[in-house]
Design a protein around this motif. Sequence first.
Motif, PDB file in Angstrom:
ATOM      1  N   ARG A  55       0.652  -1.101   0.000  1.00 14.32           N
ATOM      2  CA  ARG A  55       0.061   0.059   0.330  1.00 14.32           C
ATOM      3  C   ARG A  55       0.903   1.248   0.073  1.00 14.32           C
ATOM      4  NH1 ARG A  55      -5.040   1.488   3.755  1.00 14.32           N
ATOM      5  NH2 ARG A  55      -5.452   3.524   3.008  1.00 14.32           N
ATOM      6  N   ARG A  56       1.878   1.343   0.862  1.00 17.33           N
ATOM      7  CA  ARG A  56       2.844   2.165   0.724  1.00 17.33           C
ATOM      8  C   ARG A  56       3.461   2.667  -0.522  1.00 17.33           C
ATOM      9  NH1 ARG A  56       7.948   2.600   2.289  1.00 17.33           N
ATOM     10  NH2 ARG A  56       8.125   0.566   2.937  1.00 17.33           N
ATOM     11  N   ALA A  57       4.000   1.351  -1.117  1.00 20.88           N
ATOM     12  CA  ALA A  57       4.759   1.660  -2.395  1.00 20.88           C
ATOM     13  C   ALA A  57       3.472   2.044  -3.500  1.00 20.88           C
ATOM     14  CB  ALA A  57       5.031   0.375  -2.827  1.00 20.88           C
ATOM     15  N   ARG A  58       2.502   1.682  -3.429  1.00 17.93           N
ATOM     16  CA  ARG A  58       1.224   2.146  -4.283  1.00 17.93           C
ATOM     17  C   ARG A  58       1.058   3.802  -4.389  1.00 17.93           C
ATOM     18  NH1 ARG A  58      -0.733   2.488  -9.051  1.00 17.93           N
ATOM     19  NH2 ARG A  58      -2.683   2.679  -9.286  1.00 17.93           N
ATOM     20  N   GLN A  59       1.152   4.278  -2.894  1.00 17.51           N
ATOM     21  CA  GLN A  59       0.760   5.236  -2.756  1.00 17.51           C
ATOM     22  C   GLN A  59       2.247   6.371  -3.274  1.00 17.51           C
ATOM     23  OE1 GLN A  59       0.279   5.462   1.511  1.00 17.51           O
ATOM     24  NE2 GLN A  59      -1.955   5.790   1.683  1.00 17.51           N
ATOM     25  N   LEU A  60       3.310   5.774  -3.103  1.00 18.38           N
ATOM     26  CA  LEU A  60       4.396   6.681  -3.627  1.00 18.38           C
ATOM     27  C   LEU A  60       4.310   6.532  -5.136  1.00 18.38           C
ATOM     28  CD1 LEU A  60       7.236   5.279  -1.227  1.00 18.38           C
ATOM     29  CD2 LEU A  60       6.164   7.644  -1.514  1.00 18.38           C
ATOM     30  N   GLU A  61       3.874   5.501  -5.817  1.00 19.78           N
ATOM     31  CA  GLU A  61       3.817   5.308  -7.306  1.00 19.78           C
ATOM     32  C   GLU A  61       2.717   6.448  -7.765  1.00 19.78           C
ATOM     33  OE1 GLU A  61       1.997   1.934 -10.339  1.00 19.78           O
ATOM     34  OE2 GLU A  61       3.387   1.421  -8.783  1.00 19.78           O
ATOM     35  N   VAL A  62       1.587   6.626  -7.033  1.00 20.78           N
ATOM     36  CA  VAL A  62       0.644   7.340  -7.220  1.00 20.78           C
ATOM     37  C   VAL A  62       1.112   8.906  -7.290  1.00 20.78           C
ATOM     38  CG1 VAL A  62      -1.851   8.292  -6.755  1.00 20.78           C
ATOM     39  CG2 VAL A  62      -1.491   5.912  -6.893  1.00 20.78           C
ATOM     40  N   GLN A  63       1.685   9.302  -6.184  1.00 14.91           N
ATOM     41  CA  GLN A  63       2.229  10.399  -5.986  1.00 14.91           C
ATOM     42  C   GLN A  63       3.225  10.788  -7.122  1.00 14.91           C
ATOM     43  OE1 GLN A  63       3.863  10.344  -2.025  1.00 14.91           O
ATOM     44  NE2 GLN A  63       1.997  10.874  -0.966  1.00 14.91           N
ATOM     45  N   ASP A  64       4.133  10.062  -7.458  1.00 16.63           N
ATOM     46  CA  ASP A  64       5.119  10.001  -8.503  1.00 16.63           C
ATOM     47  C   ASP A  64       4.456  10.377  -9.964  1.00 16.63           C
ATOM     48  OD1 ASP A  64       7.473  10.017  -7.002  1.00 16.63           O
ATOM     49  OD2 ASP A  64       7.800   7.828  -7.531  1.00 16.63           O
ATOM     50  N   HIS A  65       2.957   9.523 -10.075  1.00 14.86           N
ATOM     51  CA  HIS A  65       2.621   9.846 -11.580  1.00 14.86           C
ATOM     52  C   HIS A  65       1.815  11.256 -11.180  1.00 14.86           C
ATOM     53  CE1 HIS A  65       0.242   8.620 -15.064  1.00 14.86           C
ATOM     54  NE2 HIS A  65      -0.830   8.835 -14.294  1.00 14.86           N
ATOM     55  N   LEU A  80       2.727  13.962  -9.931  1.00 12.08           N
ATOM     56  CA  LEU A  80       4.070  14.968  -9.896  1.00 12.08           C
ATOM     57  C   LEU A  80       4.330  15.041 -11.506  1.00 12.08           C
ATOM     58  CD1 LEU A  80       5.937  16.830  -8.951  1.00 12.08           C
ATOM     59  CD2 LEU A  80       7.384  14.878  -8.402  1.00 12.08           C
ATOM     60  N   SER A  81       4.475  13.751 -12.141  1.00 13.94           N
ATOM     61  CA  SER A  81       4.688  13.699 -13.674  1.00 13.94           C
ATOM     62  C   SER A  81       3.639  14.557 -14.267  1.00 13.94           C
ATOM     63  CB  SER A  81       4.692  12.187 -13.996  1.00 13.94           C
ATOM     64  OG  SER A  81       6.016  11.612 -13.306  1.00 13.94           O
ATOM     65  N   LEU A  82       2.527  14.195 -14.134  1.00 12.95           N
ATOM     66  CA  LEU A  82       1.332  14.865 -14.703  1.00 12.95           C
ATOM     67  C   LEU A  82       1.428  16.400 -14.751  1.00 12.95           C
ATOM     68  CD1 LEU A  82      -1.663  12.554 -14.271  1.00 12.95           C
ATOM     69  CD2 LEU A  82      -0.432  12.978 -16.314  1.00 12.95           C
ATOM     70  N   ALA A  83       1.762  16.747 -13.262  1.00 14.76           N
ATOM     71  CA  ALA A  83       1.599  18.222 -13.174  1.00 14.76           C
ATOM     72  C   ALA A  83       2.886  18.858 -14.065  1.00 14.76           C
ATOM     73  CB  ALA A  83       2.011  18.503 -11.544  1.00 14.76           C
ATOM     74  N   ALA A 112       4.822  22.121 -18.449  1.00 14.08           N
ATOM     75  CA  ALA A 112       5.654  22.171 -19.618  1.00 14.08           C
ATOM     76  C   ALA A 112       4.721  22.695 -20.779  1.00 14.08           C
ATOM     77  CB  ALA A 112       6.512  21.018 -19.783  1.00 14.08           C
ATOM     78  N   ASP A 113       3.419  22.091 -20.766  1.00 12.92           N
ATOM     79  CA  ASP A 113       2.526  22.597 -22.004  1.00 12.92           C
ATOM     80  C   ASP A 113       2.148  24.195 -21.922  1.00 12.92           C
ATOM     81  OD1 ASP A 113       2.487  20.169 -23.166  1.00 12.92           O
ATOM     82  OD2 ASP A 113       0.550  19.509 -22.283  1.00 12.92           O
ATOM     83  N   GLN A 114       1.841  24.393 -20.713  1.00 13.11           N
ATOM     84  CA  GLN A 114       1.772  25.963 -20.462  1.00 13.11           C
ATOM     85  C   GLN A 114       2.802  26.775 -20.874  1.00 13.11           C
ATOM     86  OE1 GLN A 114       0.191  26.178 -16.351  1.00 13.11           O
ATOM     87  NE2 GLN A 114      -1.801  25.893 -17.069  1.00 13.11           N
ATOM     88  N   GLN A 115       4.048  26.383 -20.418  1.00 12.30           N
ATOM     89  CA  GLN A 115       5.194  27.047 -20.547  1.00 12.30           C
ATOM     90  C   GLN A 115       5.413  27.318 -22.193  1.00 12.30           C
ATOM     91  OE1 GLN A 115       7.111  28.759 -18.744  1.00 12.30           O
ATOM     92  NE2 GLN A 115       8.250  29.432 -20.498  1.00 12.30           N
ATOM     93  N   GLN A 116       5.141  26.193 -22.828  1.00 14.20           N
ATOM     94  CA  GLN A 116       5.259  26.349 -24.441  1.00 14.20           C
ATOM     95  C   GLN A 116       4.084  27.135 -25.069  1.00 14.20           C
ATOM     96  OE1 GLN A 116       4.721  21.967 -25.611  1.00 14.20           O
ATOM     97  NE2 GLN A 116       7.097  22.001 -25.832  1.00 14.20           N
ATOM     98  N   ILE A 117       2.977  27.286 -24.462  1.00 17.86           N
ATOM     99  CA  ILE A 117       2.037  28.004 -24.919  1.00 17.86           C
ATOM    100  C   ILE A 117       2.495  29.532 -24.623  1.00 17.86           C
ATOM    101  CG2 ILE A 117      -0.169  28.935 -24.542  1.00 17.86           C
ATOM    102  CD1 ILE A 117      -0.804  25.955 -24.026  1.00 17.86           C
ATOM    103  N   VAL A 118       2.975  29.858 -23.604  1.00 18.09           N
ATOM    104  CA  VAL A 118       3.358  31.152 -23.185  1.00 18.09           C
ATOM    105  C   VAL A 118       4.552  31.653 -24.129  1.00 18.09           C
ATOM    106  CG1 VAL A 118       4.395  32.446 -21.252  1.00 18.09           C
ATOM    107  CG2 VAL A 118       2.521  31.056 -20.842  1.00 18.09           C
TER     108      VAL A 118
END
Length: 132
Positions: A22-32, A34-37, A42-48
Amino acid sequence: MLVAVALLPAIALQAYNEFDRRRARQLEVQDHALSLAKLAAADQQQIVQGIRQVLIALSELPSIKSRDSLGCTTYLDAIKQRFPAFITLIVTDLKGLSFATPAAIISRLTFPSAPISRARSRPVHSRSENSR
């Protein structure tokens, strides 16, 4: 009772494994997340950056440099038709008063004698003026 005591280490090991998964899955979800954010940022930076490049290119337009209101308005109308994603482009002088506005904006004005825009009072105009 002896059976319960014999199974106790197996139950404890199973509980620990489940907790660890469960702890490993929580870390995986947090990493995912963070990657999406980071991807969204990066997309917003390209638009700007793209908008910045468009504005720099527009600032080099001879009709803008010479404050040719008719030439600028004609060009802005053509840009609006070609790139409808741009909501509105208005050219202002250093005082924040517009001298070129697309025809669609002009036709919506109810007070033709009033200045089309007083951009200087808007925070974005002040920030852009101060960044020079």
